[in-house]
Design a protein around this motif. Structure first.
Motif, mmCIF file in Angstrom:
data_model
loop_
_atom_site.group_PDB
_atom_site.id
_atom_site.type_symbol
_atom_site.label_atom_id
_atom_site.label_comp_id
_atom_site.label_asym_id
_atom_site.label_seq_id
_atom_site.Cartn_x
_atom_site.Cartn_y
_atom_site.Cartn_z
ATOM 1 N N UNK A 1 0.834 -1.176 0.000
ATOM 2 C CA UNK A 1 0.000 0.000 0.000
ATOM 3 C C UNK A 1 0.876 1.236 0.000
ATOM 4 N N UNK A 2 0.269 2.406 0.150
ATOM 5 C CA UNK A 2 1.051 3.649 0.107
ATOM 6 C C UNK A 2 1.953 3.843 1.325
ATOM 7 N N UNK A 3 1.633 3.175 2.449
ATOM 8 C CA UNK A 3 2.442 3.315 3.649
ATOM 9 C C UNK A 3 3.010 1.958 4.057
ATOM 10 N N UNK A 4 4.204 1.988 4.641
ATOM 11 C CA UNK A 4 4.842 0.755 5.106
ATOM 12 C C UNK A 4 4.317 0.394 6.495
ATOM 13 N N UNK A 5 3.104 -0.109 6.536
ATOM 14 C CA UNK A 5 2.446 -0.460 7.787
ATOM 15 C C UNK A 5 2.013 -1.918 7.720
ATOM 16 N N UNK A 6 2.441 -2.712 8.680
ATOM 17 C CA UNK A 6 2.013 -4.104 8.767
ATOM 18 C C UNK A 6 0.528 -4.131 9.137
ATOM 19 N N UNK A 7 -0.314 -4.786 8.368
ATOM 20 C CA UNK A 7 -1.746 -4.789 8.679
ATOM 21 C C UNK A 7 -2.055 -5.573 9.949
ATOM 22 N N UNK A 8 -3.150 -5.211 10.584
ATOM 23 C CA UNK A 8 -3.559 -5.874 11.821
ATOM 24 C C UNK A 8 -3.763 -7.365 11.607
ATOM 25 N N UNK A 9 -4.293 -7.747 10.447
ATOM 26 C CA UNK A 9 -4.528 -9.169 10.183
ATOM 27 C C UNK A 9 -3.232 -9.972 10.263
ATOM 28 N N UNK A 10 -2.118 -9.385 9.807
ATOM 29 C CA UNK A 10 -0.843 -10.095 9.845
ATOM 30 C C UNK A 10 -0.360 -10.291 11.276
ATOM 31 N N UNK A 11 -0.658 -9.341 12.141
ATOM 32 C CA UNK A 11 -0.302 -9.497 13.550
ATOM 33 C C UNK A 11 -1.150 -10.587 14.181
ATOM 34 N N UNK A 12 -2.440 -10.562 13.878
ATOM 35 C CA UNK A 12 -3.350 -11.522 14.496
ATOM 36 C C UNK A 12 -3.096 -12.951 14.017
ATOM 37 N N UNK A 13 -2.758 -13.134 12.738
ATOM 38 C CA UNK A 13 -2.560 -14.508 12.258
ATOM 39 C C UNK A 13 -1.135 -15.006 12.463
ATOM 40 N N UNK A 14 -0.277 -14.153 13.017
ATOM 41 C CA UNK A 14 1.073 -14.587 13.358
ATOM 42 C C UNK A 14 2.077 -14.495 12.231
ATOM 43 N N UNK A 15 1.691 -13.954 11.086
ATOM 44 C CA UNK A 15 2.668 -13.818 10.009
ATOM 45 C C UNK A 15 3.576 -12.607 10.210
ATOM 46 N N UNK A 16 3.243 -11.744 11.154
ATOM 47 C CA UNK A 16 4.146 -10.655 11.542
ATOM 48 C C UNK A 16 5.167 -11.247 12.515
ATOM 49 N N UNK A 17 6.073 -12.040 11.974
ATOM 50 C CA UNK A 17 6.987 -12.808 12.813
ATOM 51 C C UNK A 17 8.336 -12.945 12.133
ATOM 52 N N UNK A 18 9.290 -13.481 12.854
ATOM 53 C CA UNK A 18 10.583 -13.812 12.260
ATOM 54 C C UNK A 18 10.476 -15.149 11.537
ATOM 55 N N UNK A 19 11.162 -15.241 10.422
ATOM 56 C CA UNK A 19 11.004 -16.406 9.545
ATOM 57 C C UNK A 19 11.342 -17.717 10.252
ATOM 58 N N UNK A 20 12.282 -17.667 11.197
ATOM 59 C CA UNK A 20 12.686 -18.952 11.771
ATOM 60 C C UNK A 20 11.611 -19.583 12.644
ATOM 61 N N UNK A 21 10.623 -18.803 13.071
ATOM 62 C CA UNK A 21 9.518 -19.417 13.809
ATOM 63 C C UNK A 21 8.623 -20.230 12.864
ATOM 64 N N UNK A 22 8.462 -19.763 11.644
ATOM 65 C CA UNK A 22 7.694 -20.542 10.671
ATOM 66 C C UNK A 22 8.460 -21.803 10.286
ATOM 67 N N UNK A 23 9.787 -21.697 10.187
ATOM 68 C CA UNK A 23 10.606 -22.894 9.924
ATOM 69 C C UNK A 23 10.483 -23.880 11.098
ATOM 70 N N UNK A 24 10.410 -23.338 12.309
ATOM 71 C CA UNK A 24 10.251 -24.190 13.489
ATOM 72 C C UNK A 24 8.925 -24.938 13.438
ATOM 73 N N UNK A 25 7.858 -24.234 13.078
ATOM 74 C CA UNK A 25 6.561 -24.891 12.949
ATOM 75 C C UNK A 25 6.633 -26.052 11.958
#
Length: 386
Positions: A8-32
């Motif tokens: 989008x026009x601003x570099x803002x992480x959307x709330x949905x990404x925080x709630x679903x856990x994708x606002x995370x460090x990649x190694x946690x997804x690798x851990x999963x």
């Protein structure tokens, strides 16, 4: 020119990404992925800590409301200190559950707690430096606008009297404070016209605060503002830049003297511009209020980490961390103590970690005024930054 794909026009992480856990460090997804492939998902106890043992340097816990809503609905139990509690070593929050259920939320959890706690700690430093003065947060301009409400809520939690950001005020349900910038005076080209226009246009409930250091000597502008607005003048604000300030204390003393000499004893003097606790202590007897900006907004985040301390009921921790579930205590003399949760605490110790979530259900409410009162009471109990 167009935005990059997906942005989008601003570099803002959307709330949905925080709630679903994708606002995370990649190694946690690798851990999963790894845990799923190995069909492993142990029951763990994980603790959020800054220091393992008390150091004598207290900090303020903030950001807990956001952290609680982040974990709400997950099949976990969470204990935490109340917001506004001062801590010194040991856990401030404990999560119990299957690791796979909350692993990806660590990045956001620590971000919520670390940033807000750092700002609240610095705001409390300003508060205790000038306990009898009005102190406002002016720091939102130094941070990304998407987190302005975090800045202002952290300031209020630490006992500051108000803040300047309008949108943050709408989100927090508190009115923003502020009167005029130098730009208004410059737009009119001379001070009297700007002060008069502001007095004519501003709503009645807005204090008449004249900014008095745009073009000429502060004493000169203060006298002119008092003569221009008369009894309508509530306060004068001195915001001289550091490069032109000179002896700020002497300037404020001179301003106060000239107001009193002309019968304006009821007009307050407000100071702002690059002020921190040291300046507030130096000036608190010659100014009625202060605006504090970068000291709050630019605070260093508290260096929290989340570490597993027990696996399937057995103590476990990486080197440098203390294994086993813990409890922290406040004793009547203001001491902070950390011990294993299964052991008795100090005889006069108050346990600080309390239920926050039970099987994902929030079991605590968040009252900002109560958190602020708690921070101020704790600051007195532990002699914070005295």
């Amino acid at each position: 020119m167009t935005d990059e794909p997906g942005n989008g026009p601003f570099d803002v992480i959307p709330e949905d990404a925080i709630r679903d856990g994708s606002a995370t460090d990649a190694y946690f997804l690798r851990t999963e992925t790894t845990l799923d492939a190995a069909d492993r998902n142990p029951h763990v106890v994980a603790e959020v800590t800054a220091d393992q043992f008390p150091t004598g340097e207290f900090e303020v816990l903030a950001g807990l409301k956001d952290a609680a809503h982040l974990l709400e609905g997950l099949p976990v139990d969470v204990d935490a200190m109340p917001e506004g509690r001062l801590f010194d070593g040991g856990p401030v929050l404990t999560v119990e559950g299957r690791y796979r259920e909350f692993a990806r939320y660590e990045t956001s959890l620590l971000g919520f707690l670390s940033h807000a706690s750092g700002m609240a700690t610095n705001a409390l430093e300003a508060r205790v430096a000038a306990p009898d003065s009005q102190v406002l947060s002016f720091g939102a301009r130094h941070v990304h606008p998407s987190i302005a409400a975090v800045v202002e809520r952290s300031a209020l939690l630490a006992g500051l009297d108000g803040f300047s950001h309008v949108a943050a005020g709408e989100l927090l349900g508190r009115p923003a404070s502020g009167t005029m910038p130098h730009a208004l005076v410059i737009c009119f080209g001379e001070q009297e016209a700007a002060w008069t226009a502001f007095d004519d246009a501003a709503p009645e409930d807005v204090p008449r605060v004249a900014l008095c250091d745009t073009y000429s000597d502060e004493k000169d502008e203060v006298i002119r503002a008092a003569e221009t607005l008369g009894d309508d003048l509530d306060s004068v604000r001195i915001d001289t830049t550091g490069s032109r300030r000179g002896d700020f204390r002497h300037i404020l003393q001179e301003v106060r003297w000239e107001l009193d000499a002309r019968g304006f004893e009821d007009v307050d003097v407000f100071a702002s511009g690059g002020l921190g606790p040291a300046e507030l202590r130096e000036l608190r007897d010659v100014a009625d209020g202060f605006g504090v900006g970068s000291h709050v907004s630019n605070a260093e985040p508290v260096d929290f980490s989340l570490d597993i301390v027990a696996v399937d009921g057995e103590p476990a921790a990486k080197r440098g961390k203390l294994s086993g579930k813990k409890q922290a205590y406040r004793t009547r003399d203001g001491g902070h103590h950390v011990g294993l949760a299964r052991h008795d605490g100090p005889a006069d110790g108050e346990p600080l970690l309390e239920p926050l979530l039970r099987d994902g259900e929030l079991v605590r409410e968040f009252e900002l005024d109560e958190a602020s009162e708690r921070a101020l009471d704790d600051a007195a109990a532990v002699d914070f930054r005295e």
